[in-house]
Design an enzyme around this catalytic site. Sequence first.
Site, short mmCIF file in Angstrom:
data_model
loop_
_atom_site.label_atom_id
_atom_site.label_comp_id
_atom_site.label_asym_id
_atom_site.label_seq_id
_atom_site.Cartn_x
_atom_site.Cartn_y
_atom_site.Cartn_z
N GLY A 255 0.83 -1.21 0.00
CA GLY A 255 0.00 0.00 0.00
C GLY A 255 0.86 1.25 0.00
O GLY A 255 2.10 1.18 -0.14
N TYR B 236 -14.77 1.48 9.45
CA TYR B 236 -13.34 1.73 9.63
C TYR B 236 -13.02 2.07 11.08
O TYR B 236 -12.17 1.44 11.71
CB TYR B 236 -12.93 2.87 8.70
CG TYR B 236 -11.45 3.19 8.71
CD1 TYR B 236 -10.51 2.26 8.28
CD2 TYR B 236 -10.98 4.44 9.12
CE1 TYR B 236 -9.14 2.57 8.26
CE2 TYR B 236 -9.63 4.75 9.10
CZ TYR B 236 -8.72 3.81 8.68
OH TYR B 236 -7.37 4.12 8.66
N ARG C 78 -8.88 11.05 -1.00
CA ARG C 78 -8.31 11.87 0.07
C ARG C 78 -7.93 13.24 -0.50
O ARG C 78 -7.69 13.39 -1.70
CB ARG C 78 -7.12 11.17 0.70
CG ARG C 78 -7.57 9.90 1.43
CD ARG C 78 -6.48 9.28 2.26
NE ARG C 78 -5.85 8.16 1.59
CZ ARG C 78 -5.18 7.21 2.22
NH1 ARG C 78 -5.07 7.22 3.52
NH2 ARG C 78 -4.62 6.23 1.54
P1 NAD Z 1 -3.46 1.49 1.56
O1 NAD Z 1 -4.84 1.13 1.19
O2 NAD Z 1 -2.61 2.17 0.53
O3 NAD Z 1 -2.66 0.23 2.09
C1 NAD Z 1 -3.27 -0.83 2.78
C2 NAD Z 1 -2.73 -2.13 2.24
O4 NAD Z 1 -3.33 -3.22 2.93
C3 NAD Z 1 -3.03 -2.32 0.74
O5 NAD Z 1 -1.86 -2.65 0.04
C4 NAD Z 1 -4.05 -3.47 0.73
O6 NAD Z 1 -4.01 -4.22 -0.45
C5 NAD Z 1 -3.64 -4.24 1.98
N1 NAD Z 1 -4.70 -5.07 2.52
C6 NAD Z 1 -5.97 -4.71 2.83
N2 NAD Z 1 -6.67 -5.76 3.30
C7 NAD Z 1 -5.80 -6.82 3.29
C8 NAD Z 1 -5.92 -8.19 3.65
N3 NAD Z 1 -7.07 -8.69 4.12
N4 NAD Z 1 -4.84 -9.00 3.50
C9 NAD Z 1 -3.67 -8.51 3.02
N5 NAD Z 1 -3.49 -7.21 2.67
C10 NAD Z 1 -4.55 -6.38 2.80
O7 NAD Z 1 -3.56 2.42 2.86
P2 NAD Z 1 -2.43 3.29 3.59
O8 NAD Z 1 -2.81 4.71 3.47
O9 NAD Z 1 -1.09 2.86 3.16
O10 NAD Z 1 -2.66 2.86 5.11
C11 NAD Z 1 -1.88 1.86 5.73
C12 NAD Z 1 -2.34 1.65 7.15
O11 NAD Z 1 -2.19 2.85 7.91
C13 NAD Z 1 -3.82 1.24 7.25
O12 NAD Z 1 -3.96 0.26 8.25
C14 NAD Z 1 -4.49 2.52 7.67
O13 NAD Z 1 -5.65 2.26 8.42
C15 NAD Z 1 -3.42 3.21 8.50
N6 NAD Z 1 -3.60 4.67 8.46
C16 NAD Z 1 -3.28 5.37 7.34
C17 NAD Z 1 -3.49 6.74 7.32
C18 NAD Z 1 -3.13 7.59 6.13
O14 NAD Z 1 -3.32 8.81 6.17
N7 NAD Z 1 -2.61 7.03 5.06
C19 NAD Z 1 -4.04 7.38 8.44
C20 NAD Z 1 -4.38 6.61 9.53
C21 NAD Z 1 -4.15 5.25 9.55
#
Ligand code: NAD
Length: 318
Positions: free
Chosen positions: A10, A145, A186
Amino acid sequence: MRVVVAGGAGFVGSHLCERLLADGAEVVCVDNFLTGRPGNVDPLRAHGAFRLLRRDVTGPLDIAGPVDAVLHLASPASPVDYRALPLETLAVGSVGTGRLLDLARRKGARFVLASTSEVYGDPQVHPQAEQYWGHVNPVGPRSMYDEAKRFAEALTTAHRATHGTRTGIVRIFNTYGPRMRADDGRAVPTFVTQALADRPVTVAGDGSQTRSLCHVDDLVDGLVRMMSREHPGPVNLGNPHELTMLELARLVVRLCGGTAPITFVPRPPDDPSVRRPDVTVARELLDWQPRVELADGLARTVAWFRERPVPPRPGPGY
Ligand code: NAD
């Protein structure tokens, strides 16, 4: 050091894998590409210390060999994604978190949960410190979420108490940088792709709602520091510099050439009005603070999107 990064393909996860490899770690990236992309980690596949496993972490999970840390970032993370994937979001926050906690316990590894500022909901306390319990609607349009992450925090806490699993929780505030998807809804990718295409930049509501934006390099540094400690957390990771969405839109337009107009669109329900982390705990515990200035980080993000023109789906920034 051998680290499992769940959700490593991700946006945040791919930067984390890159940083861990640069630090000399071996990385096992586990991802089912639900919202991530193989392209995010393609450049890492030539690295001898990198392994990519296409797996759903809600299914049976075993990783051969020793594991020193399990970093759990797997979850849809943008409102567009988790609204489209509500059951998958709840499953990965609950069953997926359980599988990864069990893996960490079996391996004697440090476990870090990537939780979110969304556990504070539409906060009644400002700025948000870790002691605040939040103001969340359990049946609202963001509940899949918010409640998945709140449950994941509770499960992580129970695992530590019951099994002595070496857990840590970080609460991540809005993060931006290269590799965000243009269509993930976003604010930063929405505004940047609109402004680069000289289309109207769509600000939700009157744009007076605030966010605090942390560059992904700063966030990854905080995650690595949390991995190296034994503290259970929760620890806020975010940039306390707060600005309104209208200010953000104006800044993005300026960085993109200054010609795109700004328009206003309806604000999504349950959209938080304010968001700013209190990062005292991260400063004291992890000796961490964000270093990338917003204008500088945004300029780098704009440069990245400029090289990859994607036709943006119109949509409101949040
Ligand atoms: P993203 O969607 O780019 O990355 C999440 C990754 O998890 C993806 O590659 C997706 O394919 C993988 N994934 C989802 N479900 C899965 C499963 N069941 N099995 C295997 N892989 C799975 O999101 P991101 O922005 O990189 O966020 C990463 C983490 O950080 C998340 O847990 C998110 O909740 C947390 N987070 C992010 C932000 C932000 O601003 N980006 C803010 C708060 C929390």
